[in-house]
Write a protein that holds these residues in place. Structure first.
Motif, PDB file in Angstrom:
ATOM      1  N   LEU A 125      65.369 -29.225 -70.065  1.00 10.01           N
ATOM      2  CA  LEU A 125      65.906 -28.552 -71.245  1.00 10.01           C
ATOM      3  C   LEU A 125      65.768 -29.433 -72.482  1.00 10.01           C
ATOM      4  CD1 LEU A 125      69.161 -26.887 -69.820  1.00 10.01           C
ATOM      5  CD2 LEU A 125      67.036 -25.753 -70.469  1.00 10.01           C
ATOM      6  N   LEU A 126      66.013 -30.725 -72.327  1.00  8.49           N
ATOM      7  CA  LEU A 126      65.845 -31.643 -73.453  1.00  8.49           C
ATOM      8  C   LEU A 126      64.384 -31.713 -73.885  1.00  8.49           C
ATOM      9  CD1 LEU A 126      68.218 -34.632 -72.585  1.00  8.49           C
ATOM     10  CD2 LEU A 126      68.442 -33.015 -74.460  1.00  8.49           C
ATOM     11  N   ASP A 127      63.480 -31.700 -72.916  1.00  9.52           N
ATOM     12  CA  ASP A 127      62.056 -31.707 -73.254  1.00  9.52           C
ATOM     13  C   ASP A 127      61.668 -30.449 -74.008  1.00  9.52           C
ATOM     14  OD1 ASP A 127      61.706 -34.138 -72.062  1.00  9.52           O
ATOM     15  OD2 ASP A 127      61.001 -33.332 -70.155  1.00  9.52           O
ATOM     16  N   PHE A 128      62.228 -29.308 -73.592  1.00  9.47           N
ATOM     17  CA  PHE A 128      61.954 -28.048 -74.286  1.00  9.47           C
ATOM     18  C   PHE A 128      62.413 -28.127 -75.742  1.00  9.47           C
ATOM     19  CE2 PHE A 128      63.465 -23.776 -75.574  1.00  9.47           C
ATOM     20  CZ  PHE A 128      62.261 -23.108 -75.524  1.00  9.47           C
ATOM     21  N   PHE A 129      63.571 -28.732 -75.972  1.00  4.59           N
ATOM     22  CA  PHE A 129      64.060 -28.903 -77.343  1.00  4.59           C
ATOM     23  C   PHE A 129      63.126 -29.806 -78.139  1.00  4.59           C
ATOM     24  CE2 PHE A 129      66.489 -31.448 -80.381  1.00  4.59           C
ATOM     25  CZ  PHE A 129      67.044 -30.458 -81.170  1.00  4.59           C
ATOM     26  N   GLN A 130      62.646 -30.884 -77.519  1.00  5.49           N
ATOM     27  CA  GLN A 130      61.743 -31.799 -78.209  1.00  5.49           C
ATOM     28  C   GLN A 130      60.420 -31.125 -78.568  1.00  5.49           C
ATOM     29  OE1 GLN A 130      61.434 -35.154 -75.586  1.00  5.49           O
ATOM     30  NE2 GLN A 130      63.288 -36.131 -76.353  1.00  5.49           N
ATOM     31  N   ILE A 131      59.929 -30.274 -77.669  1.00  3.83           N
ATOM     32  CA  ILE A 131      58.688 -29.546 -77.951  1.00  3.83           C
ATOM     33  C   ILE A 131      58.870 -28.623 -79.139  1.00  3.83           C
ATOM     34  CG2 ILE A 131      57.107 -27.797 -77.038  1.00  3.83           C
ATOM     35  CD1 ILE A 131      57.521 -29.044 -74.274  1.00  3.83           C
ATOM     36  N   GLN A 132      60.012 -27.939 -79.201  1.00  7.33           N
ATOM     37  CA  GLN A 132      60.287 -27.058 -80.334  1.00  7.33           C
ATOM     38  C   GLN A 132      60.330 -27.832 -81.640  1.00  7.33           C
ATOM     39  OE1 GLN A 132      63.931 -24.883 -79.275  1.00  7.33           O
ATOM     40  NE2 GLN A 132      62.687 -23.041 -79.083  1.00  7.33           N
ATOM     41  N   ARG A 133      60.782 -29.074 -81.593  1.00  8.74           N
ATOM     42  CA  ARG A 133      60.914 -29.902 -82.798  1.00  8.74           C
ATOM     43  C   ARG A 133      59.675 -30.775 -83.041  1.00  8.74           C
ATOM     44  NH1 ARG A 133      64.005 -26.773 -83.817  1.00  8.74           N
ATOM     45  NH2 ARG A 133      66.200 -26.902 -84.405  1.00  8.74           N
ATOM     46  N   ASN A 134      58.632 -30.557 -82.227  1.00 12.22           N
ATOM     47  CA  ASN A 134      57.391 -31.332 -82.358  1.00 12.22           C
ATOM     48  C   ASN A 134      57.630 -32.835 -82.254  1.00 12.22           C
ATOM     49  OD1 ASN A 134      55.700 -29.060 -82.768  1.00 12.22           O
ATOM     50  ND2 ASN A 134      56.321 -28.973 -84.905  1.00 12.22           N
ATOM     51  N   CYS A 135      58.541 -33.224 -81.356  1.00 15.45           N
ATOM     52  CA  CYS A 135      58.824 -34.654 -81.185  1.00 15.45           C
ATOM     53  C   CYS A 135      58.764 -35.047 -79.710  1.00 15.45           C
ATOM     54  CB  CYS A 135      60.178 -35.019 -81.790  1.00 15.45           C
ATOM     55  SG  CYS A 135      61.580 -34.069 -81.157  1.00 15.45           S
ATOM     56  N   PHE A 136      57.922 -34.333 -78.958  1.00 15.72           N
ATOM     57  CA  PHE A 136      57.762 -34.621 -77.535  1.00 15.72           C
ATOM     58  C   PHE A 136      56.887 -35.857 -77.370  1.00 15.72           C
ATOM     59  CE2 PHE A 136      55.613 -34.035 -73.437  1.00 15.72           C
ATOM     60  CZ  PHE A 136      56.706 -33.869 -72.606  1.00 15.72           C
ATOM     61  N   ASN A 137      57.354 -36.824 -76.601  1.00 19.49           N
ATOM     62  CA  ASN A 137      56.633 -38.086 -76.467  1.00 19.49           C
ATOM     63  C   ASN A 137      56.285 -38.376 -75.008  1.00 19.49           C
ATOM     64  OD1 ASN A 137      56.806 -38.805 -79.254  1.00 19.49           O
ATOM     65  ND2 ASN A 137      58.935 -39.421 -78.929  1.00 19.49           N
ATOM     66  N   ILE A 138      55.143 -39.011 -74.809  1.00 16.38           N
ATOM     67  CA  ILE A 138      54.747 -39.536 -73.510  1.00 16.38           C
ATOM     68  C   ILE A 138      54.999 -41.041 -73.514  1.00 16.38           C
ATOM     69  CG2 ILE A 138      52.848 -39.863 -71.895  1.00 16.38           C
ATOM     70  CD1 ILE A 138      53.662 -36.980 -72.142  1.00 16.38           C
ATOM     71  N   LEU A 139      55.800 -41.516 -72.562  1.00 19.88           N
ATOM     72  CA  LEU A 139      56.164 -42.922 -72.503  1.00 19.88           C
ATOM     73  C   LEU A 139      55.404 -43.593 -71.357  1.00 19.88           C
ATOM     74  CD1 LEU A 139      60.032 -42.538 -73.022  1.00 19.88           C
ATOM     75  CD2 LEU A 139      58.272 -42.993 -74.751  1.00 19.88           C
ATOM     76  N   ASN A 140      54.248 -44.140 -71.684  1.00 22.02           N
ATOM     77  CA  ASN A 140      53.426 -44.800 -70.676  1.00 22.02           C
ATOM     78  C   ASN A 140      53.936 -46.206 -70.393  1.00 22.02           C
ATOM     79  OD1 ASN A 140      51.591 -42.700 -70.211  1.00 22.02           O
ATOM     80  ND2 ASN A 140      50.383 -43.261 -72.002  1.00 22.02           N
ATOM     81  N   GLY A 141      53.858 -46.591 -69.135  1.00 23.14           N
ATOM     82  CA  GLY A 141      54.281 -47.923 -68.729  1.00 23.14           C
ATOM     83  C   GLY A 141      53.879 -48.162 -67.286  1.00 23.14           C
ATOM     84  N   LYS A 142      54.112 -49.367 -66.790  1.00 24.40           N
ATOM     85  CA  LYS A 142      53.806 -49.666 -65.400  1.00 24.40           C
ATOM     86  C   LYS A 142      54.732 -48.877 -64.483  1.00 24.40           C
ATOM     87  CE  LYS A 142      51.899 -54.320 -65.919  1.00 24.40           C
ATOM     88  NZ  LYS A 142      52.031 -55.749 -65.510  1.00 24.40           N
ATOM     89  N   MET A 143      54.154 -48.238 -63.474  1.00 26.71           N
ATOM     90  CA  MET A 143      54.944 -47.442 -62.543  1.00 26.71           C
ATOM     91  C   MET A 143      54.340 -47.513 -61.153  1.00 26.71           C
ATOM     92  SD  MET A 143      53.778 -43.509 -63.231  1.00 26.71           S
ATOM     93  CE  MET A 143      54.007 -43.126 -61.496  1.00 26.71           C
ATOM     94  N   ASP A 144      55.179 -47.309 -60.164  1.00 26.71           N
ATOM     95  CA  ASP A 144      54.753 -47.291 -58.766  1.00 26.71           C
ATOM     96  C   ASP A 144      54.467 -45.840 -58.389  1.00 26.71           C
ATOM     97  OD1 ASP A 144      54.630 -47.244 -55.939  1.00 26.71           O
ATOM     98  OD2 ASP A 144      55.824 -49.075 -55.824  1.00 26.71           O
ATOM     99  N   LEU A 145      53.186 -45.501 -58.248  1.00 27.88           N
ATOM    100  CA  LEU A 145      52.797 -44.119 -57.973  1.00 27.88           C
ATOM    101  C   LEU A 145      53.309 -43.653 -56.608  1.00 27.88           C
ATOM    102  CD1 LEU A 145      51.257 -41.574 -58.808  1.00 27.88           C
ATOM    103  CD2 LEU A 145      49.214 -42.569 -57.782  1.00 27.88           C
TER     104      LEU A 145
END
Length: 236
Positions: A125-145
């Protein structure tokens, strides 16, 4: 001819609502201005229907209020849901691994799985709000797949068990399970795919989450099930 002198006086814009009982109101904009006509000062009145403008602003105001409410509710429920999940893990850690607590551990797993799923939905739901406000971000970083895939599958393990679905993971041998990407976004996409797969897969069938590496070194994650699939006409 009618002319408006440089020093003409604009008397302003007024709004007037007109309507009858059980009828829609019309909002009129009335603009007045002093102009010259045949060397005489005259008052020119312009009237136009601006009902659509009012409806637009009302719709926008309503949409903004709904989005703000959505953001507030989604944000406020994340903390208690996270606390519930943490406390359930703590309770389970105090139980022995013997048969005497097997039923209680299963109940805790069900409750913990449900709370973590709710936390994911709150984040959606928070992501949906961010998309509506054009502030959706991808946070890339080291992760264990591997950890990401296993954790996501385990979230829905109990849901699959209810339908006696054989849920498996096919993970290749990799030099390292660490990649650069957004952990939560991958988990989010995989969770949605798995949820749909479980929903449309019949009882006692199977679902496989397959992780593969192509010849270019790109990682591909697939969710394969034995369900009914998507109709050809709906794929377009």
């Amino acid at each position: 001819s009618v002319s408006s002198p440089k020093d003409s006086e604009d008397l302003g814009e007024f709004f007037f609502a007109h309507g009858k009982e059980n009828k829609e109101f019309k909002i009129l904009s009335i603009m007045t201005q002093i102009v010259q006509w045949r060397a005489r000062d005259m008052v020119m009145v312009l009237c136009k229907d601006v009902t659509h403008r009012s409806l637009y602003f009302k719709s926008k105001e309503l949409a903004d209020s709904q989005a703000k409410l959505l953001q507030t509710v989604s944000h406020d429920i994340r903390t208690p849901l996270g606390t519930i999940s943490m406390m359930l893990d703590n309770i389970k850690s105090y139980m022995s691994n013997g048969e005497e607590h097997s039923r209680e551990r299963k109940w805790l797993d069900i409750a913990n799985s449900a709370s973590r799923l709710l936390l994911f939905y709150a984040n959606d739901l928070l992501d949906f709000f961010q998309i509506q406000r054009n502030c959706f971000n991808i946070l890339n970083g080291k992760m264990d797949l591997r950890k990401c895939v296993v954790e996501t599958v385990e979230l829905l393990r109990l849901k699959a068990d209810e339908k006696k679905i054989n849920l498996t993971i096919d993970f290749p041998d990799m030099e390292s399970d660490t990649i650069i990407n957004d952990y939560r976004r991958i988990q989010q996409i995989l969770l949605n795919l798995l949820s749909n797969a479980i929903k449309f897969t019949p009882y006692q069938e199977s679902i496989t989450v397959k992780v593969a590496i192509d010849e270019n070194g790109l990682i591909r994650i697939e969710v394969k099930d034995t369900g009914i699939g998507i109709k050809e006409e709906e794929k377009a």
